[in-house]
Write a protein that holds these residues in place. Structure first.
Motif, PDB file in Angstrom:
ATOM      1  N   CYS A 297       0.850  -1.199   0.000  1.00  0.00           N
ATOM      2  CA  CYS A 297       0.000   0.000   0.000  1.00  0.00           C
ATOM      3  C   CYS A 297       0.887   1.252   0.000  1.00  0.00           C
ATOM      4  CB  CYS A 297      -0.824   0.085   1.279  1.00  0.00           C
ATOM      5  SG  CYS A 297      -1.851  -1.329   1.559  1.00  0.00           S
ATOM      6  N   GLY A 298       0.322   2.355  -0.452  1.00  0.00           N
ATOM      7  CA  GLY A 298       0.952   3.677  -0.315  1.00  0.00           C
ATOM      8  C   GLY A 298       2.355   3.717  -0.892  1.00  0.00           C
ATOM      9  N   THR A 299       3.259   4.281  -0.093  1.00  0.00           N
ATOM     10  CA  THR A 299       4.653   4.400  -0.532  1.00  0.00           C
ATOM     11  C   THR A 299       5.248   3.037  -0.854  1.00  0.00           C
ATOM     12  OG1 THR A 299       5.027   6.454   0.655  1.00  0.00           O
ATOM     13  CG2 THR A 299       6.937   5.042   0.341  1.00  0.00           C
ATOM     14  N   SER A 300       4.928   2.039  -0.038  1.00  0.00           N
ATOM     15  CA  SER A 300       5.501   0.707  -0.285  1.00  0.00           C
ATOM     16  C   SER A 300       5.029   0.172  -1.636  1.00  0.00           C
ATOM     17  CB  SER A 300       5.107  -0.258   0.842  1.00  0.00           C
ATOM     18  OG  SER A 300       5.620   0.216   2.058  1.00  0.00           O
ATOM     19  N   TYR A 301       3.817   0.566  -2.069  1.00  0.00           N
ATOM     20  CA  TYR A 301       3.348   0.158  -3.395  1.00  0.00           C
ATOM     21  C   TYR A 301       4.200   0.825  -4.482  1.00  0.00           C
ATOM     22  CZ  TYR A 301       0.548  -0.042  -7.623  1.00  0.00           C
ATOM     23  OH  TYR A 301       0.156  -0.225  -8.924  1.00  0.00           O
ATOM     24  N   ILE A 344       5.440  -5.984   0.609  1.00  0.00           N
ATOM     25  CA  ILE A 344       6.333  -4.961   1.167  1.00  0.00           C
ATOM     26  C   ILE A 344       5.549  -4.100   2.149  1.00  0.00           C
ATOM     27  CG2 ILE A 344       7.921  -3.087   0.615  1.00  0.00           C
ATOM     28  CD1 ILE A 344       8.285  -4.219  -2.096  1.00  0.00           C
ATOM     29  N   SER A 345       6.072  -3.989   3.353  1.00  0.00           N
ATOM     30  CA  SER A 345       5.420  -3.139   4.345  1.00  0.00           C
ATOM     31  C   SER A 345       6.450  -2.673   5.361  1.00  0.00           C
ATOM     32  CB  SER A 345       4.301  -3.915   5.061  1.00  0.00           C
ATOM     33  OG  SER A 345       3.794  -3.160   6.123  1.00  0.00           O
ATOM     34  N   GLN A 346       6.638  -1.369   5.419  1.00  0.00           N
ATOM     35  CA  GLN A 346       7.556  -0.790   6.393  1.00  0.00           C
ATOM     36  C   GLN A 346       7.218  -1.287   7.788  1.00  0.00           C
ATOM     37  OE1 GLN A 346       8.856   1.318   9.504  1.00  0.00           O
ATOM     38  NE2 GLN A 346       6.769   1.907   8.964  1.00  0.00           N
ATOM     39  N   SER A 347       5.959  -1.139   8.160  1.00  0.00           N
ATOM     40  CA  SER A 347       5.533  -1.490   9.524  1.00  0.00           C
ATOM     41  C   SER A 347       5.372  -2.991   9.694  1.00  0.00           C
ATOM     42  CB  SER A 347       4.200  -0.821   9.834  1.00  0.00           C
ATOM     43  OG  SER A 347       3.222  -1.271   8.901  1.00  0.00           O
ATOM     44  N   GLY A 348       5.087  -3.677   8.613  1.00  0.00           N
ATOM     45  CA  GLY A 348       4.792  -5.117   8.706  1.00  0.00           C
ATOM     46  C   GLY A 348       3.431  -5.381   9.323  1.00  0.00           C
ATOM     47  N   GLU A 349       2.623  -4.308   9.498  1.00  0.00           N
ATOM     48  CA  GLU A 349       1.338  -4.459  10.188  1.00  0.00           C
ATOM     49  C   GLU A 349       0.169  -3.882   9.388  1.00  0.00           C
ATOM     50  OE1 GLU A 349       1.100  -6.328  12.642  1.00  0.00           O
ATOM     51  OE2 GLU A 349       3.111  -6.367  13.515  1.00  0.00           O
ATOM     52  N   THR A 350       0.391  -3.430   8.169  1.00  0.00           N
ATOM     53  CA  THR A 350      -0.695  -2.819   7.399  1.00  0.00           C
ATOM     54  C   THR A 350      -1.754  -3.872   7.083  1.00  0.00           C
ATOM     55  OG1 THR A 350       0.784  -1.175   6.525  1.00  0.00           O
ATOM     56  CG2 THR A 350      -1.206  -1.574   5.254  1.00  0.00           C
ATOM     57  N   ALA A 351      -2.979  -3.604   7.528  1.00  0.00           N
ATOM     58  CA  ALA A 351      -4.024  -4.633   7.456  1.00  0.00           C
ATOM     59  C   ALA A 351      -4.296  -5.073   6.017  1.00  0.00           C
ATOM     60  CB  ALA A 351      -5.295  -4.102   8.103  1.00  0.00           C
ATOM     61  N   GLY A 395       8.291  10.138  11.525  1.00  0.00           N
ATOM     62  CA  GLY A 395       7.404  10.920  10.655  1.00  0.00           C
ATOM     63  C   GLY A 395       6.400   9.995   9.980  1.00  0.00           C
ATOM     64  N   VAL A 396       5.150  10.462   9.898  1.00  0.00           N
ATOM     65  CA  VAL A 396       4.120   9.616   9.268  1.00  0.00           C
ATOM     66  C   VAL A 396       4.448   9.393   7.783  1.00  0.00           C
ATOM     67  CG1 VAL A 396       1.703   9.639   8.526  1.00  0.00           C
ATOM     68  CG2 VAL A 396       2.274  10.031  10.919  1.00  0.00           C
ATOM     69  N   ALA A 397       5.010  10.399   7.143  1.00  0.00           N
ATOM     70  CA  ALA A 397       5.361  10.249   5.725  1.00  0.00           C
ATOM     71  C   ALA A 397       6.602   9.372   5.593  1.00  0.00           C
ATOM     72  CB  ALA A 397       5.635  11.621   5.128  1.00  0.00           C
ATOM     73  N   ALA A 398       6.487   8.330   4.780  1.00  0.00           N
ATOM     74  CA  ALA A 398       7.636   7.442   4.573  1.00  0.00           C
ATOM     75  C   ALA A 398       8.681   8.158   3.722  1.00  0.00           C
ATOM     76  CB  ALA A 398       7.169   6.177   3.882  1.00  0.00           C
ATOM     77  N   THR A 399       9.917   8.185   4.178  1.00  0.00           N
ATOM     78  CA  THR A 399      11.005   8.801   3.393  1.00  0.00           C
ATOM     79  C   THR A 399      12.170   7.826   3.290  1.00  0.00           C
ATOM     80  OG1 THR A 399      11.750   9.930   5.412  1.00  0.00           O
ATOM     81  CG2 THR A 399      10.423  11.216   3.859  1.00  0.00           C
ATOM     82  N   LEU A 482       2.490  11.685  -3.810  1.00  0.00           N
ATOM     83  CA  LEU A 482       1.920  11.240  -2.531  1.00  0.00           C
ATOM     84  C   LEU A 482       2.459  12.072  -1.369  1.00  0.00           C
ATOM     85  CD1 LEU A 482       0.296   9.304  -0.736  1.00  0.00           C
ATOM     86  CD2 LEU A 482       2.168   7.668  -0.892  1.00  0.00           C
ATOM     87  N   LYS A 483       3.771  12.364  -1.402  1.00  0.00           N
ATOM     88  CA  LYS A 483       4.352  13.160  -0.311  1.00  0.00           C
ATOM     89  C   LYS A 483       3.672  14.529  -0.240  1.00  0.00           C
ATOM     90  CE  LYS A 483       5.787  10.646   1.334  1.00  0.00           C
ATOM     91  NZ  LYS A 483       6.031   9.252   1.301  1.00  0.00           N
ATOM     92  N   LEU A 484       3.534  15.185  -1.399  1.00  0.00           N
ATOM     93  CA  LEU A 484       2.954  16.530  -1.410  1.00  0.00           C
ATOM     94  C   LEU A 484       1.487  16.493  -0.956  1.00  0.00           C
ATOM     95  CD1 LEU A 484       3.621  19.460  -2.154  1.00  0.00           C
ATOM     96  CD2 LEU A 484       2.695  19.010  -4.416  1.00  0.00           C
ATOM     97  N   LEU A 485       0.782  15.498  -1.490  1.00  0.00           N
ATOM     98  CA  LEU A 485      -0.645  15.345  -1.185  1.00  0.00           C
ATOM     99  C   LEU A 485      -0.892  15.128   0.309  1.00  0.00           C
ATOM    100  CD1 LEU A 485      -3.244  14.394  -3.078  1.00  0.00           C
ATOM    101  CD2 LEU A 485      -2.549  12.158  -2.305  1.00  0.00           C
ATOM    102  N   GLU A 486      -0.130  14.209   0.901  1.00  0.00           N
ATOM    103  CA  GLU A 486      -0.429  13.861   2.295  1.00  0.00           C
ATOM    104  C   GLU A 486       0.054  14.924   3.278  1.00  0.00           C
ATOM    105  OE1 GLU A 486       1.440  10.260   3.829  1.00  0.00           O
ATOM    106  OE2 GLU A 486       3.200  10.587   2.604  1.00  0.00           O
ATOM    107  N   LEU A 487       1.046  15.748   2.872  1.00  0.00           N
ATOM    108  CA  LEU A 487       1.587  16.731   3.818  1.00  0.00           C
ATOM    109  C   LEU A 487       1.006  18.127   3.617  1.00  0.00           C
ATOM    110  CD1 LEU A 487       5.346  15.736   3.829  1.00  0.00           C
ATOM    111  CD2 LEU A 487       3.528  14.979   5.346  1.00  0.00           C
TER     112      LEU A 487
END
Ligand code: M6R
Length: 607
Positions: A297-301, A344-351, A395-399, A482-487
């Motif tokens: 999902c998201g950045t990981s996608y 792929i999941s940074q957190s490993g917990e994305t539902a 930071g909530v935004a993945a970098t 995505l970075k611009l949109l979410e921030l």
């Protein structure tokens, strides 16, 4: 990324309390397990366990440990799952030496095998445990504690910030540093070492940041620093820190996001050190598969999208990127026992990602996980997983976790290409270029930040932006959007540039800002054509161009010059940096908090 703290106290014997309070301040560096060792009445006392520091304190009484000297550690697992055995401090065979470590020891397997042949018994699966055994080994051969630590440092390859205590010389902590941060603190109640400044501030604002190759001997009365490569004494400047505790947590940066953008070169160094065996296992699984899906999902996608380009270009493999929440609807009838899902999941917990993985597993697919969080649900569901070793991202935004995922996927594609015997020359030269990527990223941050800030100031009042790119740069454009949109809460767009004339171009009017990713690669001439089309309709062109590309400079209203890459697959890891900085500065100019954008969570655990 783990947290280390050590104290040598002048009078009190409450080192357990000092360590515990300090580890709490370092908890943002990792929190899957924690532990402390102190020397009390000639005995080495060790307490450690799994969980957050407070949980370990409740079960192990960290804060009640006595002694004038001690070391502590809060862990972010890289080698070995979170468990009591793998928690630090680690001991030698005799239990007389205790060590905490942050970093990655690249040659730990060969050291461990050699030490085991000489009779050393290991209790954990960590790379770090080789350090106390190495020190013990040199001490068995007649060396004193400090010299044994120095010789151990000479034998380590990789990154390390480490602190050791020993019953034979119970008044001192011996610290070594290579590429991982370690800072000494000079206080009135004693002296300290810490992986970060915030934990030192309650005790002192006088600090000495150690440099690569430094060995420090810290006791309650003073500090001595040597070069562990030569043994010669060193003078290091004492700095006075005037940071508030809040700024100190962010290492002097205004926000965690900015700190994490700046941490990317270090994060990539850690990815490059990742053990090859995991890549080999993942590659052999992917080679056996008849279908491969990349799911996230998201950045990981966006990293998945990059991965599909890398696998196709380097290894000739088709890997289908799928948004995790769509996976079942789109792919369930395609999955069988010969399918591999790379999740792929940074957190490993994305539902959404975990649901896709469970659905694929139930139909017999093999699962490969790429995650930043050892011990997460994704690691437990995966047949093989690769740790991206980026350290905690606040930071909530993945970098930094995005660029780390990109480089993990690139390494995996290279491993696949090698195992297929494909394009060996090209893969070898890519490997060489990849080793220089962290320095290139440092140069990009240095050279582009002020310029990007200026561009953000010029355009921050615009109501919308569009990002256009071609080829392997398309995932980067989507990530910039995505970075611009979410921030900044702006309705930003992103397209493969060739697609822009099939609809988006209708939006363009005088002054509409279009951001182009335009390296001098196989896509450059077509991108030039797209720029002309936009320019002809009045768009303001902001372009990331290659150094010295005069033609594009003339065409663009604003540009950022980027260094060249011989292999196109390296562009995403550097071109995303100015886009992250752009999103960060637009967000702060609008008065928003980039660390905590509204309505978002770091880990989305609902479907
Ligand atoms: O932990 P994950 O990588 O599974 O998270 C996936 C997305 O929720 C995440 O990348 C999100 O899009 C970020 N906020 C983007 O900056």
């Amino acid at each position: 990324m783990c947290g280390i703290f050590g104290c040598a106290l002048l009078n009190g014997d409450n080192s357990g309390e000092v360590l515990y309070n300090s580890l709490k301040r370092l908890e943002y560096r990792g929190y899957d397990s924690a532990g402390q060792a102190t020397i009390d009445a000639g005995k080495m006392i060790v307490a450690k366990g799994v969980g957050k520091i407070d949980e370990v304190n409740s079960s192990q009484g960290l804060s009640r440990m006595r002694g004038k000297i001690g070391i502590g550690h809060t862990r972010w697992a890289t080698h070995g799952a979170p468990s009591k055995e793998n928690a630090h401090p680690h001991l030698d065979c005799s239990g007389r030496i205790a060590v905490v470590h942050n970093g990655i020891i690249e040659n730990f397997m060969e050291l461990r095998n050699a030490l085991q042949e000489r009779g050393h018994v290991f209790r954990s699966r960590t790379d770090s445990e080789v350090i106390p055994h190495l020190i013990e080994d040199f001490m068995r051969r007649g060396k004193g504690f400090v010299e044994a630590v120095r010789l151990a440092a000479e034998n380590l390859r990789g990154s390390f910030a480490s602190a050791a205590i020993c019953l034979d010389e119970p008044d001192k902590i011996v610290c070594i540093r290579m590429e991982s941060p370690l800072i000494l603190g000079i206080g009135t109640i004693g002296n300290f070492c810490s992986s970060d400044i915030p934990a030192l501030l309650p005790y002192t604002n006088k600090v000495i940041p150690l440099e690569d190759g430094d060995l420090a001997i810290v006791d309650a009365r003073g500090i001595k620093i040597l070069d562990w490569r030569t043994g010669s004494a060193l003078e290091r400047e004492v700095l006075e820190v005037s940071w508030s505790p809040e700024v100190a947590m962010k290492s002097g940066f205004a926000h965690f996001m900015l700190k994490e953008i700046h941490e990317q070169p270090m994060a990539i160094r850690n990815v490059l050190r990742g053990q090859r065996i995991y890549y080999e296992l993942a590659a052999s699984m992917l080679k056996r598969a008849s279908k491969i899906f990349l799911v996230a999902c998201g950045t990981s996608y966006h990293a998945c999208l990059f991965g599909s380009y890398a696998m196709a270009n380097l290894a000739g493999l088709t890997a289908h990127p799928v948004i995790a929440s769509e996976f079942e609807a789109q792919c369930k009838n395609l999955i069988d026992g010969k399918t591999s899902v790379l999740a792929i999941s940074q957190s490993g917990e994305t539902a959404d990602t975990l649901n896709a993985v469970r659905a694929a597993k139930a139909r017999g697919a093999s699962i490969i996980g790429i995650t930043n969080t050892m011990g997460s649900s994704l690691t437990r569901l995966s047949d093989v997983y690769i740790g991206q070793n980026s350290g905690p991202e606040v930071g909530v935004a993945a970098t930094k976790t995005f660029t780390a995922q990109v480089v993990v996927l690139l390494k995996l594609a290279m491993e696949l290409a090698r195992s297929e015997g494909r394009r060996n020359g090209a893969v070898d030269s890519l490997a060489e270029e990849l080793s220089g990527l962290p320095s290139k990223m440092e140069a990009v941050i240095r050279a582009s930040e002020e310029r990007v800030k200026g561009i953000a100031l010029k355009y921050s009042a615009k109501g919308s932006f569009c990002f256009l790119a071609r080829g392997v740069n398309v995932p980067t454009a989507l990530e910039g959007r995505l970075k611009l949109l979410e921030l900044s809460y702006l309705p930003a767009l992103a397209y493969p540039a060739g697609e822009s004339k099939h609809g988006f171009i209708a939006v363009v009017e005088e002054g509409y800002p279009v951001i182009f990713l335009a390296p001098r690669d196989s896509t450059r001439d077509r991108i030039l054509g797209n720029m002309m089309e936009m320019k002809a309709r009045g768009a303001s062109i902001i372009a990331l161009i290659e150094e010295g590309d005069e033609e594009l400079k003339q065409l663009a209203d604003d540009f950022v010059e980027m260094p060249p890459c011989a292999n196109e697959l390296l562009y995403p890891a550097i071109y995303v940096i100015p886009l992250q900085l752009f999103a960060y500065y637009v967000s702060t100019l609008k008065g928003y908090d980039p660390d905590m954008p509204r309505n978002l969570a770091k880990s989305v655990t609902v479907v």
